[in-house]
Design a protein around this motif. Sequence first.
Motif, PDB file in Angstrom:
ATOM      1  N   ARG A 255       0.815  -1.226   0.000  1.00 41.80           N
ATOM      2  CA  ARG A 255       0.000   0.000   0.000  1.00 41.80           C
ATOM      3  C   ARG A 255       0.843   1.268   0.000  1.00 41.80           C
ATOM      4  NH1 ARG A 255      -4.725   0.761   4.530  1.00 41.80           N
ATOM      5  NH2 ARG A 255      -4.769   3.016   4.567  1.00 41.80           N
TER       6      ARG A 255
ATOM      7  N   LYS B  88       1.263   4.237  -3.012  1.00 43.35           N
ATOM      8  CA  LYS B  88       1.020   5.661  -2.725  1.00 43.35           C
ATOM      9  C   LYS B  88       2.255   6.495  -3.092  1.00 43.35           C
ATOM     10  CE  LYS B  88      -0.850   8.413   1.113  1.00 43.35           C
ATOM     11  NZ  LYS B  88       0.102   9.441   1.459  1.00 43.35           N
TER      12      LYS B  88
ATOM     13  N   LYS C 265      -6.562  -5.971  -3.285  1.00 40.38           N
ATOM     14  CA  LYS C 265      -5.989  -4.822  -2.563  1.00 40.38           C
ATOM     15  C   LYS C 265      -5.132  -3.952  -3.474  1.00 40.38           C
ATOM     16  CE  LYS C 265      -5.977  -6.646   2.147  1.00 40.38           C
ATOM     17  NZ  LYS C 265      -5.067  -6.895   3.286  1.00 40.38           N
TER      18      LYS C 265
ATOM     19  N   TYR D  25      -5.766  -0.011  -4.179  1.00 42.65           N
ATOM     20  CA  TYR D  25      -4.746   0.989  -3.798  1.00 42.65           C
ATOM     21  C   TYR D  25      -4.443   1.901  -4.987  1.00 42.65           C
ATOM     22  CZ  TYR D  25      -3.617  -2.160   0.179  1.00 42.65           C
ATOM     23  OH  TYR D  25      -3.659  -2.961   1.287  1.00 42.65           O
TER      24      TYR D  25
ATOM     25  N   ARG E 228      -7.522   4.181  -5.716  1.00 44.12           N
ATOM     26  CA  ARG E 228      -7.757   5.239  -4.715  1.00 44.12           C
ATOM     27  C   ARG E 228      -6.709   6.349  -4.822  1.00 44.12           C
ATOM     28  NH1 ARG E 228      -8.419   8.949  -2.397  1.00 44.12           N
ATOM     29  NH2 ARG E 228      -9.270   9.381  -0.325  1.00 44.12           N
ATOM     30  N   ASN E 229      -5.483   5.969  -5.160  1.00 47.26           N
ATOM     31  CA  ASN E 229      -4.422   6.984  -5.238  1.00 47.26           C
ATOM     32  C   ASN E 229      -4.470   7.814  -6.512  1.00 47.26           C
ATOM     33  OD1 ASN E 229      -2.481   6.929  -2.829  1.00 47.26           O
ATOM     34  ND2 ASN E 229      -2.825   4.763  -3.231  1.00 47.26           N
TER      35      ASN E 229
END
Length: 254
Positions: A64, A68, A114, A118, A121-122
Amino acid sequence: MQNKLPKTILITGATSGFGRATAELFNAKGWQTIITGRRGDRLEDLARELGEFCLPLSFDISDRKAVKTAIENLPPNFNQVSVLCNNAGLALGLEGADEANIDDWDQMIDTNIKGLIYATRNILPSMVNNGEGHIINIGSVAGSYPYPGGNVYGGTKAFVSQFSLNLRADLVGKGINVTSVEPGLAETEFSLVRFKGDREKASQVYKDTRFIKPQDIAETIYWIATRPKNININKIEIMAGDQAFNPFKIVKRS
Ligand code: NDP
Ligand code: 8X3
């Protein structure tokens, strides 16, 4: 200023298979590509092949923090991503649920679910800010049709399909398109990974049949990404010409 740059696609899992073919096609069509995967040497080789409009980024999609960091630190020429192709993924094993390796299950969930959320969302805040973008998720027919040994892999791909629809619900009106691409049997490194390096077993999967080629999926992704904005392709399912359905399995008791 941004208008002078070609459009940019970020493709996760571009070191082989669908991801690599997609990077090659978009590059040939004049797009900038951001290519990712864990195998840095392969990324460097592909980046050399694709030239100056390609940015290779090596990280594990299930990490994660790494996802990011990679997205937050995109260089200015590459930080306006028009298309995110969430392609990185894998199946591990084909054992029944009572025998499967639970570490394999964890890895499939960490990568296919996942990792995909990730990256999504980023990247989304910048797309929403620009009022433009497209999330193209690579699901599978395994997310719609069960088969023995598909257990957690199929479950992760069902997630991809439903998550894509739910993204549509959240993003409608914000200029962001979302599509789930759901292929069937395709010859890539998929089976080599599923059978943990057993080349003979992997090659049997594709022997004497007409399978999907990575370029078929790349062309589909390119078509989806270049549709006019008055439509959204919600999902698209593509099987090999030699692939179809079996009857239900009925256990006979006598
Ligand atoms: P490949 O094995 O050829 O490619 C998989 C890609 O995913 C590789 O680039 C690999 O890169 C990357 N990847 C896997 N795990 C990670 C990780 N933890 N972090 C970053 N990258 C990762 O298979 P395909 O091209 O077939 O698979 C692409 C997608 O298509 C997958 O989501 C798969 O489930 C799906 N799919 C495949 C089908 C098929 O029959 N081939 C059919 C339907 C869907 P690296 O190892 O360098 O990290
Ligand atoms: C890959 C296709 O049918 O091997 O997602 O699960 S299948």
